[in-house]
Design an enzyme around this catalytic site. Structure first.
Site, PDB file in Angstrom:
ATOM      1  N   ASP A  79      -3.757   7.917  -4.895  1.00 54.19           N
ATOM      2  CA  ASP A  79      -2.815   7.464  -5.922  1.00 54.19           C
ATOM      3  C   ASP A  79      -2.213   8.678  -6.631  1.00 54.19           C
ATOM      4  OD1 ASP A  79      -3.728   5.008  -5.244  1.00 54.19           O
ATOM      5  OD2 ASP A  79      -4.509   4.449  -7.219  1.00 54.19           O
ATOM      6  N   LEU A 137       0.817  -1.214   0.000  1.00 52.48           N
ATOM      7  CA  LEU A 137       0.000   0.000   0.000  1.00 52.48           C
ATOM      8  C   LEU A 137       0.851   1.265   0.000  1.00 52.48           C
ATOM      9  CD1 LEU A 137      -2.892  -0.802   2.497  1.00 52.48           C
ATOM     10  CD2 LEU A 137      -2.958  -0.746   0.007  1.00 52.48           C
ATOM     11  N   GLN A 163     -12.439  -0.869   8.477  1.00 49.94           N
ATOM     12  CA  GLN A 163     -13.036  -1.130   9.794  1.00 49.94           C
ATOM     13  C   GLN A 163     -12.517  -2.441  10.379  1.00 49.94           C
ATOM     14  OE1 GLN A 163     -17.363  -0.895   9.771  1.00 49.94           O
ATOM     15  NE2 GLN A 163     -17.290   0.526   8.049  1.00 49.94           N
ATOM     16  N   CYS A 182      28.632  -2.172 -11.374  1.00 52.59           N
ATOM     17  CA  CYS A 182      29.055  -3.412 -10.711  1.00 52.59           C
ATOM     18  C   CYS A 182      29.279  -4.522 -11.748  1.00 52.59           C
ATOM     19  CB  CYS A 182      28.066  -3.774  -9.622  1.00 52.59           C
ATOM     20  SG  CYS A 182      28.850  -4.740  -8.326  1.00 52.59           S
ATOM     21  N   LEU A 183      28.311  -5.436 -11.915  1.00 48.02           N
ATOM     22  CA  LEU A 183      28.470  -6.454 -12.954  1.00 48.02           C
ATOM     23  C   LEU A 183      28.700  -5.766 -14.310  1.00 48.02           C
ATOM     24  CD1 LEU A 183      28.261  -9.456 -13.841  1.00 48.02           C
ATOM     25  CD2 LEU A 183      25.834  -9.045 -14.241  1.00 48.02           C
ATOM     26  N   GLY A 184      28.024  -4.658 -14.535  1.00 49.09           N
ATOM     27  CA  GLY A 184      28.156  -3.912 -15.789  1.00 49.09           C
ATOM     28  C   GLY A 184      29.584  -3.440 -16.014  1.00 49.09           C
ATOM     29  N   HIS A 189      27.899   0.847  -6.336  1.00 48.41           N
ATOM     30  CA  HIS A 189      26.495   1.110  -6.696  1.00 48.41           C
ATOM     31  C   HIS A 189      26.132   2.567  -6.418  1.00 48.41           C
ATOM     32  CE1 HIS A 189      25.112  -3.023  -7.496  1.00 48.41           C
ATOM     33  NE2 HIS A 189      26.047  -3.368  -6.629  1.00 48.41           N
ATOM     34  N   LYS A 200     -17.694   7.987   8.693  1.00 46.32           N
ATOM     35  CA  LYS A 200     -17.981   6.576   8.983  1.00 46.32           C
ATOM     36  C   LYS A 200     -16.719   5.873   9.509  1.00 46.32           C
ATOM     37  CE  LYS A 200     -20.176   2.804   6.460  1.00 46.32           C
ATOM     38  NZ  LYS A 200     -20.657   2.498   5.108  1.00 46.32           N
ATOM     39  N   ASP A 211      12.674  -0.305   1.256  1.00 41.96           N
ATOM     40  CA  ASP A 211      12.043   0.891   1.823  1.00 41.96           C
ATOM     41  C   ASP A 211      13.078   1.853   2.415  1.00 41.96           C
ATOM     42  OD1 ASP A 211       9.341   0.747   1.249  1.00 41.96           O
ATOM     43  OD2 ASP A 211       8.943  -0.662   2.873  1.00 41.96           O
ATOM     44  N   GLU A 230      23.711   4.222  -7.429  1.00 40.28           N
ATOM     45  CA  GLU A 230      22.264   4.470  -7.350  1.00 40.28           C
ATOM     46  C   GLU A 230      21.763   4.616  -5.923  1.00 40.28           C
ATOM     47  OE1 GLU A 230      23.714   1.655  -8.272  1.00 40.28           O
ATOM     48  OE2 GLU A 230      22.547  -0.149  -7.830  1.00 40.28           O
ATOM     49  N   LYS A 252     -15.418  -0.904   4.669  1.00 41.52           N
ATOM     50  CA  LYS A 252     -15.456  -2.089   5.539  1.00 41.52           C
ATOM     51  C   LYS A 252     -14.069  -2.723   5.792  1.00 41.52           C
ATOM     52  CE  LYS A 252     -19.116  -3.710   6.701  1.00 41.52           C
ATOM     53  NZ  LYS A 252     -19.932  -3.114   7.770  1.00 41.52           N
TER      54      LYS A 252
HETATM   55  N1  GLN Z   1      28.260 -10.818  -9.526  1.00 41.30           N
HETATM   56  C1  GLN Z   1      29.246  -9.775  -9.402  1.00 41.30           C
HETATM   57  C2  GLN Z   1      30.049  -9.921  -8.107  1.00 41.30           C
HETATM   58  O1  GLN Z   1      29.594 -10.564  -7.209  1.00 41.30           O
HETATM   59  C3  GLN Z   1      28.598  -8.411  -9.459  1.00 41.30           C
HETATM   60  C4  GLN Z   1      27.707  -8.124  -8.302  1.00 41.30           C
HETATM   61  C5  GLN Z   1      26.822  -6.933  -8.509  1.00 41.30           C
HETATM   62  O2  GLN Z   1      26.618  -6.516  -9.657  1.00 41.30           O
HETATM   63  N2  GLN Z   1      26.258  -6.411  -7.477  1.00 41.30           N
HETATM   64  O3  GLN Z   1      31.109  -9.384  -7.998  1.00 41.30           O
END
Ligand code: GLN
Length: 549
Positions: free
Chosen positions: A240, A15, A192, A380-382, A506, A223, A71, A508, A189
């Site tokens: 929303d 929610l 409630q 990371c993996l990228g 990371h 109510k 979260d 982000e 309801k």
């Molecule tokens: N699998 C890769 C590692 O463990 C990259 C992990 C990731 O992208 N968070 O190093």
């Protein structure tokens, strides 16, 4: 003295309790209060680190290396708080603590029970966040009222309110008011029933926040108030919205935050919502669109990349454009097919991930982005795969790979550092949390951050193998971010490319709507440049008549 707001949820999951808590936190900050937000999760896993992103969404990593519920990402993005291990507890972690104490003999022969031992431990985890600097601790209880697992948590907050008193702790209950099309009515309801359930375990909500598609008519508010034993003014709607960053304003418009202050005996003072209003206006404004492709493995579950989506939204705010993201399954590109589909994108991203599925497709896409000069961002993996791609296709190390995907590749570009060097302080099996990294002058990274060194959050097992640093550098790869001890290659980039950067960490996790992350910001900036230049080329190429008509 620190005050508490307990946020529970009823009727359904999903929610938006986390967003509600984050938004209330943001409003209280706008009134000058120092707040922090905690999530208590009733599941048995000790933390979400081991849970599949398919089931649980993203694992949000804190500076101190906690693997937490997503979260907590909302809490950090909406407010100034910085989350730690102490901000997310699960049933598993609470029990683990109690069982460890029992084994040590701390309970002096007593029978260890849910009440008081488990509930005491829950209360400790909450009150530990109180401090002279913290005015308010918001505590979100995961799950839905009525779940067996959440009972000890609810019992703990019931006790805590009794202990600190009603003007120092309040309960906010989030419920769902469905719209029944056939009856043409909103229905109260379920709310409630949910409040009845909560009251049966001794918790009387002070505020009822009703998630709804529509605004609540006055008679429905009355109510709900009557049946749930609250004043009508304490029944609010969480309507929303098309963008989550509008939620704080929607709640402020109903004076939810001043009601909270009144209930907690806090001076409501003045509220400054200018930045939220400006943001809301920007969201509604007509904005150009930038199209990005994210190529990964969990693409059907956008929650597994929550922070990445949010970071793109923030970068879009900065450039005043709408960032449209398309999620593509990497297996599609595995054999080098369909790559030309990527030409229409303004930027390509490979996010983090684990396991070998789809990685060859990602490597193909990276090669395409590098050769076609499409802005590229690898996380990371990228970043690891961008190093492998460069080793294979530019440095001529054809069998280059990561030891995550092949047992003993001839050129082990990415490997587990522990395989060769025994570093005790790496602790568990992952490098987790904040690490420093020094930036190379003149690099894209240095330009983006405008700093000589930065701290970013990690979550991975494998690293770039520094044995290959020199040979890849000789072929034109720049290592623009390196750990202070020279051991870890944290950022790679290419010159002679509009924007090509991979980072081992990371970024982000640290992006916020009012402080977009510098790397996301500059990647979207590069994508926008490509977007504009392509639009110009298209205009120039189109026949005159068409241009006139
Ligand atoms: N699998 C890769 C590692 O463990 C990259 C992990 C990731 O992208 N968070 O190093």
């Amino acid at each position: 003295m620190t005050k508490y707001i307990f946020v529970t949820g009823g009727v359904l999951s999903s929610l938006g309790k986390g967003l509600a808590a984050a938004s209330i936190g943001a409003l209280l900050e706008s009134r000058g209060y120092n707040i922090t937000i905690q999530k208590l999760d009733p599941y048995i896993n000790v933390d979400p680190g081991t849970m599949s992103p398919f089931q649980h969404g993203e694992v949000f990593v804190t500076d101190d290396g906690a693997e937490t519920d997503l979260d907590l990402g909302h809490y950090e993005r909406f407010t100034n708080m910085s989350a730690t291990q102490q901000h997310n507890w699960t049933t598993g972690r609470i029990y683990q603590k109690v069982i460890n104490k029992e084994r040590r003999g701390d309970y002096l022969g007593n029978t260890v029970q849910v009440i008081p031992h488990i509930t005491d431990e829950i209360k400790n985890s909450i009150t530990k966040l109180a401090s002279p600097e913290t005015d308010i601790v918001l505590v979100e209880i995961g799950g839905t009222v009525g779940d067996i697992e959440s009972l000890p948590f609810l019992e703990a907050i019931r006790q805590l309110r009794l202990e600190v008193g009603p003007s120092d702790a309040i309960n906010l209950h989030l419920t769902y008011v469905p719209y029944m099309r056939a009856a043409g009515e909103l229905k109260s309801k379920p709310t409630q029933h949910s409040v009845k359930e909560l009251r049966s375990i001794g918790i009387q909500p002070d505020i009822i926040l009703c998630r709804s598609e529509y605004d609540l008519p006055d008679d429905l508010r009355r109510k709900v108030a009557l049946f749930c034993n609250v004043p009508t003014d304490a029944v609010k709607v969480a309507i929303d919205v098309d963008n989550i960053y509008k939620v704080p304003l929607k709640l402020a418009d109903q004076n939810l935050d001043s009601l909270v202050c009144q209930l907690l005996n806090l001076d409501a003072g003045k509220i400054d919502l200018r930045k939220w209003r400006d943001l809301s206006a920007l969201i509604d404004s007509d904005r150009a669109e930038v199209n990005l492709a994210i190529i990964g493995k969990y693409v059907d579950y956008p929650d597994s990349y929550k922070s990445i989506s949010e970071a793109f939204t923030h970068a879009g705010f900065h450039h005043r454009v709408r960032v449209k993201v398309e999620w593509l399954e990497s297996a599609r590109f595995e054999k080098g097919q369909h790559l030309e589909e990527l030409a229409r994108f303004d930027g390509i991203m490979i996010p983090g991930g684990f396991g070998s599925r789809g990685v060859e497709g990602m490597i193909r896409a990276i090669q395409y982005a590098r050769e076609a000069h499409i802005p590229f961002f690898g996380i990371c993996l990228g970043m690891q795969l961008a190093s492998v791609e460069f080793a294979r296709n530019v440095a001529g190390l054809e069998s280059a790979n990561s030891s995550e995907f092949e047992d003993d590749p001839r050129y082990k570009i990415i490997y587990k550092l522990r395989e060769l060097v025994d570093i005790d302080e790496m602790g568990g099996t992952m490098r987790l949390g904040a690490y420093h990294c020094e930036l190379e002058p003149g690099s894209l990274a240095r330009k983006a951050y405008g700093a000589e060194a930065v701290s970013e959050r990690h979550r991975h097992r494998y690293e770039f193998n520094i044995e290959f640093k020199k040979s890849l550098e000789a072929k034109g790869l720049t290592f623009s971010g390196i750990s202070p001890d020279g051991m870890f290659m944290e950022i790679i980039e290419l010159r002679n490319h509009p924007w090509f950067l991979g980072c081992q960490f990371h970024p982000e996790f640290k992006s916020k709507p009012f402080e977009p992350h510098p790397l996301f910001r500059d990647f979207v900036g590069a994508a926008l440049k490509r977007h504009k230049s392509q639009a110009d080329t298209q205009k120039a190429d189109s026949p005159k008549e068409e241009a006139v008509s």
